[in-house]
Design an enzyme around this catalytic site. Structure first.
Site, PDB file in Angstrom:
ATOM      1  N   HIS A 117       1.451   4.337  -2.985  1.00  0.00           N
ATOM      2  CA  HIS A 117       1.416   5.793  -2.841  1.00  0.00           C
ATOM      3  C   HIS A 117       2.605   6.442  -3.549  1.00  0.00           C
ATOM      4  CE1 HIS A 117      -2.008   6.814  -0.442  1.00  0.00           C
ATOM      5  NE2 HIS A 117      -1.660   6.077   0.593  1.00  0.00           N
TER       6      HIS A 117
ATOM      7  N   HIS B 255       0.838  -1.205   0.000  1.00  0.00           N
ATOM      8  CA  HIS B 255       0.000   0.000   0.000  1.00  0.00           C
ATOM      9  C   HIS B 255       0.873   1.256   0.000  1.00  0.00           C
ATOM     10  CE1 HIS B 255      -3.217   2.759   1.543  1.00  0.00           C
ATOM     11  NE2 HIS B 255      -2.164   3.332   2.124  1.00  0.00           N
ATOM     12  N   GLU B 256       1.879   1.296   0.853  1.00  0.00           N
ATOM     13  CA  GLU B 256       2.739   2.479   0.945  1.00  0.00           C
ATOM     14  C   GLU B 256       3.536   2.694  -0.339  1.00  0.00           C
ATOM     15  OE1 GLU B 256       2.305   4.598   3.129  1.00  0.00           O
ATOM     16  OE2 GLU B 256       1.030   3.376   4.406  1.00  0.00           O
TER      17      GLU B 256
ATOM     18  N   GLU C 179      -6.360   7.207  -0.903  1.00  0.00           N
ATOM     19  CA  GLU C 179      -6.241   6.070   0.008  1.00  0.00           C
ATOM     20  C   GLU C 179      -6.921   4.842  -0.599  1.00  0.00           C
ATOM     21  OE1 GLU C 179      -4.520   5.458   2.777  1.00  0.00           O
ATOM     22  OE2 GLU C 179      -3.651   7.446   2.498  1.00  0.00           O
TER      23      GLU C 179
END
Length: 290
Positions: free
Chosen positions: A139, A135-136, A207
């Site tokens: 980003h 997930h990070e 997100e």
């Protein structure tokens, strides 16, 4: 490529609106002089945040950089995901915070850093941690970090200028014409809200996108859903104080580290955790069906 281009267009429009708000508020608060000062201030802040947003975020969480020898498992997971994505290896940091959380920062994949807290290393298993790191990294690859950092900074300036209007004479400028007091009042009341809503629009949608793309990168949507449930319980049990330096960087975290209940929840930069988990479960179902 299409998504990256779409994000670039949206980012440009949203940041232009925020910059325009700064210039407009500066002009209403202090006339022509205020307009010039606000324009210079916004340009200067944009430049500063472009080069220093990563340092500010890492410092706010007292993060320390770790080597492959100091955190071999963490390093191996990040290296595997970066290689899978065909991207450079980011720097890796660990924060001594007991709350389970994680964030990424940096203006590009070549200047990226990924940070996790001691708390998240304690509560997640390897599969869940891998999904969170996916997930990070999503980003980073979607160029979200720089955008949200600059948006937060610009939104802060809009709020500051609007607050200054309370203490300054209407239109305190060298011009003969003065702004309409009603317009100044509207600026004081609405500009911070508008800036906050724009920042919220940037953060919440991204997100969801990072959840989706990170789950694709890790190939494990259910692991990310499980991790988010654990992180949600952990942040609720150990909220960070709003007055701490991390408050200005909370939009970068995988979960809101602050205690956001009641009206404050309406302006949270993160979407509801229940909805994020639901979407990931649906993504897993679609993957199985395909």
């Amino acid at each position: 490529m299409t998504r990256t281009l779409s994000n670039t267009v949206k980012t440009t429009v949203l940041l232009a609106v925020l910059t325009g708000l700064i210039v407009a508020v500066g002009g209403l608060v202090a006339g022509t002089t205020g307009l010039v000062i606000a324009a210079v201030l916004s340009l200067g802040l944009n430049a500063y945040l472009f080069f220093n947003s990563d340092k500010l975020a890492l410092r706010s969480m007292a993060s320390r950089q770790v080597s492959p020898q100091q955190a071999p498992e963490l390093y191996a997971v990040v290296a595997e995901l970066a290689q899978r994505a065909g991207q450079p290896m980011p720097r890796i940091y660990v924060s001594p915070v007991a709350q389970p959380n994680a964030f990424a920062t940096g203006r590009s994949p070549e200047h990226a850093a990924v940070a996790v807290t001691d708390g998240i290393l304690q509560v997640l298993n390897r599969r869940e941690l891998r999904a969170v790191l996916g997930h990070e990294l999503a980003h980073v690859y979607n160029r979200d970090i720089l955008t949200s950092s600059i948006a937060a900074g610009l939104a802060g300036i809009v709020t500051m200028l609007a607050n200054l209007a309370i203490f300054l004479p209407f239109g305190g400028s060298d011009d003969d014409d003065r702004p309409n007091p009603f317009a100044v009042l509207l600026t004081v009341l609405l500009a911070p809200v508008a800036a906050g809503l724009i920042q919220l629009a940037i953060s919440r949608s991204r997100e969801y996108q990072a959840d989706h793309d990170g789950a694709e990168l890790s190939g494990d949507p259910l692991a990310l859903a499980s991790a988010l449930a654990k992180i949600s319980r952990g942040t609720a049990a150990l909220p960070l104080p709003a007055e701490s330096g991390v408050a200005t960087q909370s939009h970068l975290m995988i979960a809101n580290p602050l205690n956001s209940r009641g009206v404050a929840a309406l302006f949270a930069t993160h979407p509801p955790m229940e909805e994020r988990i639901k979407r990931l479960q649906q993504q897993a179902t679609r993957s199985v069906a395909a």
